[in-house]
Design a protein around this motif. Structure first.
Motif, PDB file in Angstrom:
ATOM      1  N   GLY A 237      -5.795 -10.607   4.082  1.00  0.00           N
ATOM      2  CA  GLY A 237      -4.562  -9.828   4.075  1.00  0.00           C
ATOM      3  C   GLY A 237      -3.338 -10.556   4.606  1.00  0.00           C
ATOM      4  N   VAL A 241      -0.403 -12.484   1.458  1.00  0.00           N
ATOM      5  CA  VAL A 241       0.899 -11.819   1.385  1.00  0.00           C
ATOM      6  C   VAL A 241       2.024 -12.792   1.759  1.00  0.00           C
ATOM      7  CG1 VAL A 241       2.293  -9.904   2.231  1.00  0.00           C
ATOM      8  CG2 VAL A 241      -0.142  -9.583   1.870  1.00  0.00           C
ATOM      9  N   PHE A 282      -1.201 -17.413  -7.121  1.00  0.00           N
ATOM     10  CA  PHE A 282      -1.409 -18.536  -6.200  1.00  0.00           C
ATOM     11  C   PHE A 282      -2.802 -18.607  -5.558  1.00  0.00           C
ATOM     12  CE2 PHE A 282       0.575 -14.894  -4.249  1.00  0.00           C
ATOM     13  CZ  PHE A 282      -0.256 -14.656  -3.179  1.00  0.00           C
ATOM     14  N   ARG A 344     -12.347  -7.506  -7.236  1.00  0.00           N
ATOM     15  CA  ARG A 344     -10.897  -7.330  -7.402  1.00  0.00           C
ATOM     16  C   ARG A 344     -10.277  -6.843  -6.091  1.00  0.00           C
ATOM     17  NH1 ARG A 344      -6.785  -4.330  -8.341  1.00  0.00           N
ATOM     18  NH2 ARG A 344      -5.159  -5.151  -9.690  1.00  0.00           N
ATOM     19  N   LEU A 355       5.287  -6.318  -0.580  1.00  0.00           N
ATOM     20  CA  LEU A 355       6.167  -7.163  -1.395  1.00  0.00           C
ATOM     21  C   LEU A 355       7.407  -6.382  -1.842  1.00  0.00           C
ATOM     22  CD1 LEU A 355       3.407  -8.917  -3.537  1.00  0.00           C
ATOM     23  CD2 LEU A 355       4.890 -10.049  -1.885  1.00  0.00           C
TER      24      LEU A 355
HETATM   25  C1  HEM Z   1      -0.225 -10.675  -2.781  1.00  0.00           C
HETATM   26  C2  HEM Z   1      -1.238 -10.530  -1.966  1.00  0.00           C
HETATM   27  C3  HEM Z   1      -2.685 -10.637  -2.331  1.00  0.00           C
HETATM   28  C4  HEM Z   1      -3.276 -11.332  -3.350  1.00  0.00           C
HETATM   29  C5  HEM Z   1      -2.618 -12.173  -4.439  1.00  0.00           C
HETATM   30  C6  HEM Z   1      -4.708 -11.092  -3.240  1.00  0.00           C
HETATM   31  C7  HEM Z   1      -5.649 -11.621  -4.111  1.00  0.00           C
HETATM   32  C8  HEM Z   1      -6.998 -11.357  -4.033  1.00  0.00           C
HETATM   33  C9  HEM Z   1      -7.986 -11.880  -4.969  1.00  0.00           C
HETATM   34  C10 HEM Z   1      -7.687 -12.811  -6.138  1.00  0.00           C
HETATM   35  C11 HEM Z   1      -9.185 -11.382  -4.589  1.00  0.00           C
HETATM   36  C12 HEM Z   1     -10.536 -11.640  -5.295  1.00  0.00           C
HETATM   37  C13 HEM Z   1     -11.265 -12.752  -4.624  1.00  0.00           C
HETATM   38  C14 HEM Z   1     -12.544 -13.140  -5.345  1.00  0.00           C
HETATM   39  O1  HEM Z   1     -12.719 -12.790  -6.509  1.00  0.00           O
HETATM   40  O2  HEM Z   1     -13.367 -13.839  -4.727  1.00  0.00           O
HETATM   41  C15 HEM Z   1      -8.983 -10.559  -3.423  1.00  0.00           C
HETATM   42  C16 HEM Z   1      -9.975  -9.891  -2.739  1.00  0.00           C
HETATM   43  C17 HEM Z   1      -9.753  -9.139  -1.614  1.00  0.00           C
HETATM   44  N1  HEM Z   1      -8.542  -8.845  -1.035  1.00  0.00           N
HETATM   45 FE1  HEM Z   1      -6.733  -9.467  -1.655  1.00  0.00          FE
HETATM   46  N2  HEM Z   1      -4.941 -10.274  -2.168  1.00  0.00           N
HETATM   47  C18 HEM Z   1      -3.737  -9.968  -1.584  1.00  0.00           C
HETATM   48  C19 HEM Z   1      -3.526  -9.163  -0.495  1.00  0.00           C
HETATM   49  C20 HEM Z   1      -4.500  -8.492   0.200  1.00  0.00           C
HETATM   50  C21 HEM Z   1      -4.279  -7.611   1.322  1.00  0.00           C
HETATM   51  C22 HEM Z   1      -2.921  -7.247   1.926  1.00  0.00           C
HETATM   52  C23 HEM Z   1      -5.494  -7.189   1.746  1.00  0.00           C
HETATM   53  C24 HEM Z   1      -5.862  -6.252   2.874  1.00  0.00           C
HETATM   54  C25 HEM Z   1      -5.439  -6.252   4.062  1.00  0.00           C
HETATM   55  C26 HEM Z   1      -6.485  -7.766   0.868  1.00  0.00           C
HETATM   56  C27 HEM Z   1      -7.825  -7.534   0.928  1.00  0.00           C
HETATM   57  C28 HEM Z   1      -8.760  -8.039   0.065  1.00  0.00           C
HETATM   58  C29 HEM Z   1     -10.184  -7.790   0.200  1.00  0.00           C
HETATM   59  C30 HEM Z   1     -10.841  -6.927   1.264  1.00  0.00           C
HETATM   60  C31 HEM Z   1     -10.809  -8.489  -0.848  1.00  0.00           C
HETATM   61  C32 HEM Z   1     -12.309  -8.580  -1.127  1.00  0.00           C
HETATM   62  C33 HEM Z   1     -12.757  -7.537  -2.073  1.00  0.00           C
HETATM   63  C34 HEM Z   1     -14.227  -7.662  -2.426  1.00  0.00           C
HETATM   64  O3  HEM Z   1     -14.842  -8.704  -2.174  1.00  0.00           O
HETATM   65  O4  HEM Z   1     -14.760  -6.696  -2.943  1.00  0.00           O
HETATM   66  N3  HEM Z   1      -5.849  -8.545  -0.060  1.00  0.00           N
HETATM   67  N4  HEM Z   1      -7.637 -10.557  -3.110  1.00  0.00           N
END
Ligand code: HEM
Length: 395
Positions: A237, A241, A282, A344, A355
């Motif tokens: 997180g 961001v 990114f 996802r 954002l």
């Molecule tokens: C612009 C900001 C963000 C981007 C581009 C982003 C992108 C991603 C991507 C691409 C994944 C998939 C990773 C994979 O397939 O191995 C992911 C998973 C995850 N993201 Fe984000 N993320 C962002 C912000 C956040 C925020 C703010 C949080 C929470 C505080 C968060 C929590 C998570 C969690 C918990 C997962 C794992 C989900 C799972 O494994 O089921 N992300 N994120």
């Protein structure tokens, strides 16, 4: 085969997404690079989408389970519990079980309730720089904002902001030893240990307290699993961001006419935020090939490593017409910046709020801002294409 070092490729560090476009022109949508021990790189949209969904072939358990259990047992004697970011490091069916408690906590409704809090935090950071006419956007705004949002959500005191920013810095810097990522995760868990313990018996209105109430097949939450979740939320997180904001604000700073357009019509900011995510995707998640397979015409071997190079996917001209154009009216804007398939992004609703609110407040409060010609924008690369420094000026 194509020679590409995702960490130190000079053109990637110079102008990241221009290099991504070059990669799409010069290399096939799936290629092998001998760099960094040798691994696959998937740059095509369709190929990234398919690989992200096929968890049986493309595993998120980067080390096979017995190996990881052995490593954890060995290191436990030295440093105690080795936190493993959960559920991002698991495959279904375990993944499904451990993702569930977070799903509720990160629902669109729960996140919308945080919008004004995010706005207040953004405003206080803008207040600190507005009169001076310049700032380094990354340390001054992009880093502290998500760190403060994270502290609030987790129920940690805002006074610990500086400490957590230092932890983010350390976490983001290139690892100096093979075990550095593990020690760093332990350090992050240590920083939250006291609060995790406290919430077990004295719950409050925060995420740590909510997570303590989770059950798995009738089994209660454990302290170790709480650390695994806490570390995941820190990793997922913050860095993400910070860089999303960095690329977005860089684009705005380079395009004053677009700033004016959005100032005149702020209702379009959510669409702009979405197109910024697509144009400057990114993150680069890693997978392990779990069985011999032919994928997109190439033979992959059990145990190979693969990078889902999502920045390439969202600039793939087979998926997006004129992908290099920044166009908030484009017909197909369904990007893959938040990944696809079972992993996802769970934080996408929160990320979008952070954002959008940041762009709203920057545009509403600052006059036209631009890149500071006297100071360079500094990038680094790896599993996240990141901005370390983004000097801005305004009159
Ligand atoms: C612009 C900001 C963000 C981007 C581009 C982003 C992108 C991603 C991507 C691409 C994944 C998939 C990773 C994979 O397939 O191995 C992911 C998973 C995850 N993201 Fe984000 N993320 C962002 C912000 C956040 C925020 C703010 C949080 C929470 C505080 C968060 C929590 C998570 C969690 C918990 C997962 C794992 C989900 C799972 O494994 O089921 N992300 N994120």
């Amino acid at each position: 085969m194509y020679d590409f070092d995702m960490f130190v490729d000079p053109a990637l560090l110079q102008d990241p997404h221009e290099r991504v476009r070059e990669l799409l022109r010069d290399a096939p949508p799936v290629f092998w690079t001998p760099r960094n021990g040798g691994h696959w790189v998937v740059t095509g949209f369709r190929e990234n989408y398919d690989a992200s969904r096929d968890f049986e072939t493309f595993s998120s358990e980067i080390y096979p389970r017995p190996m990881m259990d052995g490593m954890r047992a060995m290191l436990a004697q030295q440093i105690g519990h080795v936190p493993l970011p959960t559920p991002i490091n698991l495959d279904p069916p375990d993944h499904t079980k451990f993702r569930r408690p977070l799903q509720l906590a990160f629902s669109p409704k729960a996140m919308l309730a945080r919008k004004e809090e995010v706005r207040n935090l953004a405003n206080s950071l803008i207040d600190a720089v507005i009169e001076q006419g310049h700032c380094d956007f990354v340390p001054d705004i992009a880093e502290p904002l998500p760190v403060q949002v994270f502290l609030k959500m987790m129920g940690l005191p805002l006074e610990r902001s500086a400490e957590f920013r230092d932890l983010v810095h350390e976490f983001m810097s290139p690892p100096d030893t093979e075990l550095a990522p593990i020690y760093r995760m332990r350090k992050v868990a240590n920083a939250m240990k006291g609060e995790i313990e406290a919430r077990r018996t004295d719950p409050k209105d925060d995420l740590l307290s909510l997570l303590w109430t989770s059950e798995f097949d009738g089994e209660p939450m454990t302290f170790e699993l709480m650390e695994d979740y806490a570390v995941l939320l820190f990793i997922a997180g913050l860095d993400t961001v910070i860089n999303g904001m960095g690329f977005g604000v860089r684009h705005l700073a380079q395009n004053p006419a677009f700033q004016e357009e959005l100032r005149a019509n702020p209702k379009r900011i959510p669409e702009a935020a979405e197109e910024l995510l697509r144009r400057y995707t990114f993150t680069v998640p890693t997978r392990r090939i779990a069985k011999d397979v032919e994928f997109a015409g190439v033979e992959m071997k059990d145990g190979d490593r693969l990078m889902l190079f999502l920045p390439g996917a969202d600039l793939d001209q087979r998926e997006f017409a004129k992908p290099e154009a920044f166009d908030i009216d484009r017909e197909n804007n369904v990007h893959i910046a938040f990944g696809a398939g079972p992993h996802r992004c769970l934080g996408s609703h929160l990320a979008r709020i952070e954002l959008q609110v940041l762009y709203e407040q920057m545009l509403a409060r600052l006059p036209t801002f631009r890149l500071d010609d006297a100071k360079p924008t500094v990038f680094h690369a790896g599993n996240i294409i990141a901005i370390d420094s983004l000097p801005l000026r305004w009159d």
